[in-house]
Every structure is written in structure tokens, then in C-alpha cells.
Design an enzyme around this catalytic site. Structure first.
Site, PDB file in Angstrom:
ATOM      1  N   SER A 182     -10.099  -0.815   6.892  1.00 29.48           N
ATOM      2  CA  SER A 182      -9.521  -0.743   5.553  1.00 29.48           C
ATOM      3  C   SER A 182      -8.644  -1.908   5.142  1.00 29.48           C
ATOM      4  CB  SER A 182      -8.744   0.564   5.396  1.00 29.48           C
ATOM      5  OG  SER A 182      -9.621   1.660   5.495  1.00 29.48           O
ATOM      6  N   SER A 233      -9.503   1.819   2.864  1.00 30.04           N
ATOM      7  CA  SER A 233      -8.702   2.639   1.975  1.00 30.04           C
ATOM      8  C   SER A 233      -7.688   1.830   1.184  1.00 30.04           C
ATOM      9  CB  SER A 233      -7.945   3.682   2.817  1.00 30.04           C
ATOM     10  OG  SER A 233      -7.035   3.041   3.723  1.00 30.04           O
ATOM     11  N   LYS A 241       0.857  -1.176   0.000  1.00 30.53           N
ATOM     12  CA  LYS A 241       0.000   0.000   0.000  1.00 30.53           C
ATOM     13  C   LYS A 241       0.900   1.235   0.000  1.00 30.53           C
ATOM     14  CE  LYS A 241      -3.897   1.993   2.613  1.00 30.53           C
ATOM     15  NZ  LYS A 241      -4.862   1.740   3.709  1.00 30.53           N
TER      16      LYS A 241
END
Length: 467
Positions: A179, A155, A82
């Protein structure tokens, strides 16, 4: 497994093939880079692909194998991060255009530990702005590989899309309100939100320091356990990281079962406001766990309403603190969702924060007492089917967000670990996620239970028809 199915192999299968020299890390990495170049123009999961870095790591991994050195089950396995995990001299933007050119001077601890385990970094994955609820207006959101018109989860949206589409074999996500669990559930993956402090946050761009958790997203529980084992443990650079020894999650997961485990289920918590399809998936999972010998008990969940309703405000204050260097000085460059959250943080009084902190401490204590009586708890990830992109964009109000967070945010407020598992599909063919929740530092038990569930179900073996 056929070569055509290689992008969807599990890490447990792949690592053995690499160790036996049946699969070359260099050839595998080239194949994955080619696959990304062919498919990600439509999926838009990668913020940045790092081919030179990946090739160098793959060549090093292969050279070590030539010398008889094998680092373990991640040796030569292509993964992705990420885009809030620092990577030295590689842009790390956190989903924010104002940081798009930021090249950290050091690697995050999780980045270092994955490299030490022999993993190959394919690139950085897209995410919502600052790890909150929406992508910056200038950034096109990743597409759910199961259904392009459906939400990918936030997210860690790129982590969900890329891993589900076979564009990496595992990824890292972060979870402040859900998330890791949202994209894992929406994309048919297994994700672990570890105990707060189990994984170092050093070099990970924060949304809310006391709520942020970093963890793996993968094909199955054993794979997630492998990645967690590589990144977990005390870090001198993060004083909040926990010193407890890191178990061998893979060995424990392979050997374990759910026989005799006390698994709690609270119909009142689960059914209120939940779609019948979600309840049906949970009921089916309960039946599987019972057949495997689990002691399933109806036990009331401790009152979660105060921490759920207070999550947004609590997060907002810590987010405002995290953005002091650029907000309000560069407020005009922020997207409306993150800007609104930070403004809420500035508007919150100290008295309100004190009230929320007390409510949080009370909930933690009650949840600790709850898990003294049971081993795990089964719950959904979402109250309904994965929404369409239009529904998510049009309905993302404070009230809707609170409802979305019902089964996730309370366990961020308490810091408890969870494992998200694929539990079926809705009427639109989109995955349904369920989660098991445990007491602090019970990740080994979660991997064990998840692996037992997946030995007799095949939801985790299905993948989207792509490429």
C-alpha cells in the site's frame, strides 16, 4: 522552476528556496491550502484539511528562519499524513466511520518527528477501511489524478492522489501488502517501504502488526530519502523499532551511483502472468541501469509461492486481533471487505498459522541468502496496467488479490525494504511503477540507486495536467 509550477517542485528544490528566503513558509502554506480548496473537491484525496494547524506551524517555521534557525530540508515544507497516523486532538479515523470522531490524546512518533524536522501538516489523507483493500461504502474513494476512472492504489490512496496532484510535497503511507507501492506506482510517485522496524509504528493504527510498514511517498528518490531520514530510527515507545543509526539518505543519494552494483533480475518471476507493457518497462529500466554501470544478473528469485498464497490468511488473523475492541461487537458497521478479512482470521486454525509462520521464516532465510549474492533486485509493482475502478471493484476476489500482490506481499512477509520508481506509461497514459528491492536496512542503497536512475530518466518529472 516557475511559480506556476511550484506545487510540483521537489523538496530538494523547495527547501533551498526556503532556506535562502526566496520562498516564505507562510505564503507557501496559504497557496497550498488554496490549491486544496480549489482542486480536492474533484480528487477527494483529503479526509480532513487542518488549516489552523498548518498556519501555526508555518508561522513558527518562518519565525525560526527570521532568527537564523533552519531545521533542515523539511523546514517549512507542507506535507500530509495518511489518516492512520495519530495526531493529537485532530481526528484520526483509519478509513473507518466508527473511528471518524476519534481524537487521539497524543501524536504518533512519525507525526512528532516530522514536526521536529519543521514540516507543516496540511491535513489527513483518505485511505481504505482499516488499511485493507477497499474503502468503506460510505466513503468516496480518491481519484487518480492521471485518469479519474483508474484505480488510485490501496490503501494509501489519498497519499498517492494528493502527492501526485501537487496538493502536498510529500506524504506518509503504510504498506502491509503493497500500500505504499500500489499508489506510488499508479500515481507516478517514488515511495519507500522501509525495512520492518526501521520506522516506529507507535501511534499508527494497525492492520497487521508484523506486516505493517510506514514510509514516505514523494516526487523522487532524494525527496523520499529526506522524509525517511526524518521519521526513521529507534523509538522507546515501539520495542520493535530498530536501534541502527539512520544514515544521511540525501547526501548518500546525491553522491551515489549504481556502478558495480549487482542487480538481480528473474525473468521467470517477472514474466509469468505479466502484461507485455510491464515487461517492456522493466527491460527499458534494465538497459538504463546497465548503461550506468550496474552489473545486471539473471538470478532466480527464492520460491515465493507459499508466502504469497498465505499472506491474506496471515494478515487476517492479525487484523482480527487488531479489531478486538470493535469486532464482532460492531460488525454491522464494517464494510464487506474488511469484515470478510476479519471473519477469515477467526476461522483460521492455530495449525494453519503455524504452517504459515514456518513458511515465512523459510522464505526470510532464503531471501537473506539471495541478497548475500546480489545488492538489489528489480521487479514490477503490478502484473499489468493500473486497472479501472470498475475492474478493481468487480474482480477483487481472493485469487485476483493474490495475483495483484505477487510483486509486493512477499517483501512485506520478509520485511525487506523497497523503493518504487516511475518507469513509464501504459497505452492509456497511466504511470507504470517498478521497484528495487534490497536486503534489510539497505534504504541508503535504494535511495542511491533510485536517484542515479532518476538523474538520467524523466518519468518522475512528469505530472498530471491538473490545476
Amino acid at each position: 522552476m516557475t511559480a506556476a509550477a511550484l506545487p510540483f517542485w521537489s523538496i530538494t528544490e523547495l527547501s533551498e528556496a526556503i532556506r535562502r528566503r526566496e520562498v516564505s513558509p507562510v505564503t507557501l502554506t496559504e497557496a497550498m491550502l488554496t490549491r486544496i480548496s480549489e482542486l480536492d473537491a474533484g480528487l477527494k484525496s483529503y479526509q480532513l484539511v487542518t488549516p489552523e494547524h498548518a498556519r501555526a506551524q508555518a508561522e513558527a517555521a518562518e519565525a525560526e528562519l527570521d532568527r537564523g534557525q533552519w531545521r533542515g530540508p523539511l523546514h517549512g515544507v507542507p506535507i500530509a499524513l495518511k489518516d492512520l497516523c495519530f495526531t493529537k486532538d485532530i481526528p484520526t479515523g483509519g478509513g473507518m466511520p466508527i473511528h471518524a470522531a476519534q481524537k487521539p490524546a497524543f501524536d504518533a512518533t512519525v507525526t512528532v518527528r516530522l514536526a521536529q524536522a519543521g514540516a507543516v501538516l496540511l491535513g489527513k489523507l483518505k485511505m481504505t477501511e482499516g488499511a485493507f483493500s477497499a474503502h468503506h461504502p460510505s466513503i468516496e474513494a480518491p481519484r487518480n489524478p492521471w485518469a479519474a476512472e483508474r484505480w488510485t492504489g490501496s490503501s494509501s490512496s489519498g497519499s498517492g492522489a494528493a502527492t501526485a496532484a501537487g496538493l502536498c510535497f510529500a506524504s506518509l503511507g503504510s504498506d502491509t501488502g503493497g500500500s505504499i507501492r500500489f499508489p506510488s506506482g499508479a500515481c507516478g510517485l517514488t515511495g519507500i517501504k522501509p525495512t520492518w522496524g526501521r520506522v516506529s509504528r507507535y501511534g499508527v493504527m494497525p492492520l497487521s502488526d508484523s506486516l505493517d510498514h510506514v514510509g514516505p511517498m514523494a516526487r523522487n528518490a532524494l525527496d523520499a530519502g529526506i522524509v525517511l531520514g526524518a521519521i526513521a530510527g529507534k523509538d522507546q515507545n515501539d520495542p520493535t523499532s530498530l536501534p541502527d543509526p539512520v544514515p544521511d539518505y540525501l547526501t548518500l543519494g546525491k553522491a551515489g551511483s549504481v556502478k558495480g552494483l549487482r542487480i538481480a533480475y528473474d525473468p521467470a518471476y517477472i514474466m509469468e502472468g505479466s502484461d507485455p507493457a510491464i515487461v517492456a518497462a522493466l527491460d527499458a529500466a534494465l538497459a538504463v541501469l546497465k548503461d550506468l554501470g550496474a552489473d545486471v544478473r539473471v538470478v532466480p528469485m527464492p520460491d515465493w509461492t507459499d508466502v504469497l498464497e498465505g499472506w491474506t490468511t496471515y494478515c487476517a488473523v492479525e487484523t482480527a486481533y487488531a479489531h478486538l475492541a470493535t469486532y464482532p461487537a460492531r460488525a454491522s458497521e464494517y464494510g464487506p471487505e474488511l469484515k470478510g478479512l476479519i471473519d477469515l482470521g477467526y476461522a483460521t486454525t492455530g495449525v494453519e498459522i503455524a504452517r504459515l509462520q514456518i513458511a515465512r521464516d523459510v522464505f526470510k532465510a532464503r531471501l537473506k541468502a539471495f541478497f548475500a549474492e546480489v545488492d538489489l533486485m528489480l521487479a514490477p509493482v503490478l502484473t499489468g496496467p493500473v486497472p479501472t475502478l470498475e475492474q478493481w471493484a468487480n474482480e477483487r476476489s481472493a485469487d485476483v488479490l493474490t495475483n495483484v500482490l505477487k510483486f509486493t506481499a512477499p517483501f512485506d512477509m520478509a520485511g525487506n525494504p523497497t523503493i518504487t520508481l516511475p518507469g513509464g506509461f501504459d497505452a492509456n497514459g497511466v504511470p507504470i511503477g517498478l521497484q528495487l528491492v534490497g536486503t534489510h536496512l539497505s534504504e541508503a542503497l535504494l535511495v542511491q540507486a533510485g536517484a542515479a536512475f532518476q538523474r538520467v530518466t524523466d518519468w518522475h518529472l512528469r505530472h498530471p495536467k491538473i490545476g
